[in-house]
Motif scaffolding. Structure first.
Motif, mmCIF file in Angstrom:
data_model
loop_
_atom_site.group_PDB
_atom_site.id
_atom_site.type_symbol
_atom_site.label_atom_id
_atom_site.label_comp_id
_atom_site.label_asym_id
_atom_site.label_seq_id
_atom_site.Cartn_x
_atom_site.Cartn_y
_atom_site.Cartn_z
ATOM 1 N N HIS A 177 2.306 11.092 -103.143
ATOM 2 C CA HIS A 177 0.901 11.201 -102.743
ATOM 3 C C HIS A 177 0.538 12.682 -102.665
ATOM 4 O O HIS A 177 1.378 13.521 -102.359
ATOM 5 C CB HIS A 177 0.674 10.547 -101.375
ATOM 6 C CG HIS A 177 0.907 9.076 -101.406
ATOM 7 N ND1 HIS A 177 -0.017 8.185 -101.898
ATOM 8 C CD2 HIS A 177 1.965 8.332 -101.019
ATOM 9 C CE1 HIS A 177 0.461 6.957 -101.811
ATOM 10 N NE2 HIS A 177 1.672 7.025 -101.274
ATOM 11 N N VAL A 178 -0.725 12.981 -102.920
ATOM 12 C CA VAL A 178 -1.227 14.347 -102.838
ATOM 13 C C VAL A 178 -2.160 14.444 -101.642
ATOM 14 O O VAL A 178 -2.960 13.536 -101.393
ATOM 15 C CB VAL A 178 -1.983 14.731 -104.136
ATOM 16 C CG1 VAL A 178 -2.610 16.100 -104.014
ATOM 17 C CG2 VAL A 178 -1.053 14.663 -105.326
ATOM 18 N N ALA A 179 -2.051 15.529 -100.902
ATOM 19 C CA ALA A 179 -2.912 15.746 -99.741
ATOM 20 C C ALA A 179 -3.458 17.164 -99.784
ATOM 21 O O ALA A 179 -2.772 18.088 -100.195
ATOM 22 C CB ALA A 179 -2.126 15.520 -98.454
ATOM 23 N N THR A 180 -4.684 17.331 -99.358
ATOM 24 C CA THR A 180 -5.355 18.626 -99.348
ATOM 25 C C THR A 180 -5.240 19.256 -97.969
ATOM 26 O O THR A 180 -5.264 18.561 -96.955
ATOM 27 C CB THR A 180 -6.842 18.437 -99.710
ATOM 28 O OG1 THR A 180 -6.910 17.879 -101.024
ATOM 29 C CG2 THR A 180 -7.608 19.730 -99.663
ATOM 30 N N ARG A 181 -5.165 20.577 -97.924
ATOM 31 C CA ARG A 181 -5.176 21.344 -96.678
ATOM 32 C C ARG A 181 -6.370 22.296 -96.732
ATOM 33 O O ARG A 181 -6.532 23.040 -97.690
ATOM 34 C CB ARG A 181 -3.901 22.171 -96.516
ATOM 35 C CG ARG A 181 -2.605 21.394 -96.626
ATOM 36 C CD ARG A 181 -2.376 20.531 -95.392
ATOM 37 N NE ARG A 181 -1.055 19.948 -95.357
ATOM 38 C CZ ARG A 181 -0.761 18.728 -95.793
ATOM 39 N NH1 ARG A 181 -1.694 17.985 -96.340
ATOM 40 N NH2 ARG A 181 0.460 18.254 -95.685
ATOM 41 N N LEU A 182 -7.182 22.267 -95.696
ATOM 42 C CA LEU A 182 -8.353 23.139 -95.602
ATOM 43 C C LEU A 182 -8.270 23.988 -94.337
ATOM 44 O O LEU A 182 -8.056 23.452 -93.251
ATOM 45 C CB LEU A 182 -9.645 22.314 -95.566
ATOM 46 C CG LEU A 182 -9.957 21.469 -96.792
ATOM 47 C CD1 LEU A 182 -11.150 20.563 -96.513
ATOM 48 C CD2 LEU A 182 -10.219 22.343 -98.007
ATOM 49 N N HIS A 221 -14.761 28.252 -105.189
ATOM 50 C CA HIS A 221 -14.493 27.092 -106.041
ATOM 51 C C HIS A 221 -14.399 25.840 -105.168
ATOM 52 O O HIS A 221 -14.190 25.920 -103.967
ATOM 53 C CB HIS A 221 -13.187 27.292 -106.820
ATOM 54 C CG HIS A 221 -11.985 27.343 -105.932
ATOM 55 N ND1 HIS A 221 -11.630 28.457 -105.209
ATOM 56 C CD2 HIS A 221 -11.084 26.387 -105.606
ATOM 57 C CE1 HIS A 221 -10.544 28.188 -104.496
ATOM 58 N NE2 HIS A 221 -10.200 26.951 -104.726
ATOM 59 N N THR A 222 -14.546 24.700 -105.795
ATOM 60 C CA THR A 222 -14.446 23.435 -105.073
ATOM 61 C C THR A 222 -13.012 23.261 -104.590
ATOM 62 O O THR A 222 -12.078 23.317 -105.369
ATOM 63 C CB THR A 222 -14.841 22.261 -105.985
ATOM 64 O OG1 THR A 222 -16.120 22.522 -106.549
ATOM 65 C CG2 THR A 222 -14.879 20.962 -105.203
ATOM 66 N N GLN A 223 -12.862 23.053 -103.307
ATOM 67 C CA GLN A 223 -11.536 22.918 -102.716
ATOM 68 C C GLN A 223 -11.122 21.464 -102.540
ATOM 69 O O GLN A 223 -9.935 21.166 -102.474
ATOM 70 C CB GLN A 223 -11.503 23.633 -101.370
ATOM 71 C CG GLN A 223 -11.673 25.141 -101.546
ATOM 72 C CD GLN A 223 -12.051 25.800 -100.261
ATOM 73 O OE1 GLN A 223 -13.208 26.123 -100.036
ATOM 74 N NE2 GLN A 223 -11.084 25.967 -99.381
#
Length: 133
Positions: free
Chosen positions: A6-11, A61-63
């Motif tokens: 699975h891929v997860a984003t960090r902001l 850029h779109t994060q």
């Protein structure tokens, strides 16, 4: 090795409580889990984390982006909650009412995309996209 993961984003968030309020009040999202310095959110099959950071993303850029079925309805609903959409007018890309038509796409995703962008309380650039089939 990674293709089945699975891929997860960090902001990053310079003010985690301000970010929590933005995501709750403007986007209607509540964390599904918390830890010191971090908030975990689940959206469909994806997840993202807001983490306390002294740094900030450039926002150039779109994060992170959500794929939706009805971009007009989503943009209208978010606007009613106070979300401000970016206006873009550069060669090859122009928003009308906050929504742009993006030519070309990956073959599995259609022939193009309609897209809109906004910033969260921390300056992260977020997107919404609807494939054009």
């Amino acid at each position: 090795m990674l293709k089945d993961s699975h891929v997860a984003t960090r902001l990053p968030a310079q003010d985690l409580e301000r970010a929590r309020a933005f995501y709750a009040d403007k986007l209607g999202l509540e964390p599904v889990e918390e830890r010191p310095g971090g908030l975990l959110y689940q959206c469909g099959s994806g997840r993202f984390e807001l983490f306390a950071s002294t740094g900030a993303a450039s926002g150039d850029h779109t994060q992170m982006a959500w794929v939706v079925d009805d971009i007009e309805a989503v943009v209208e609903q978010l606007r009613s909650r106070g979300v401000v959409f970016e206006e873009v007018d550069v060669p090859g890309l122009r928003t009308v009412g906050g929504i742009a038509r993006v030519e070309g796409n990956y073959p599995s995703a259609g022939v193009g995309e309609r897209a809109a962008w906004f910033r969260d309380s921390e300056g992260n650039l977020l997107g919404i996209g609807q494939p054009v089939r």
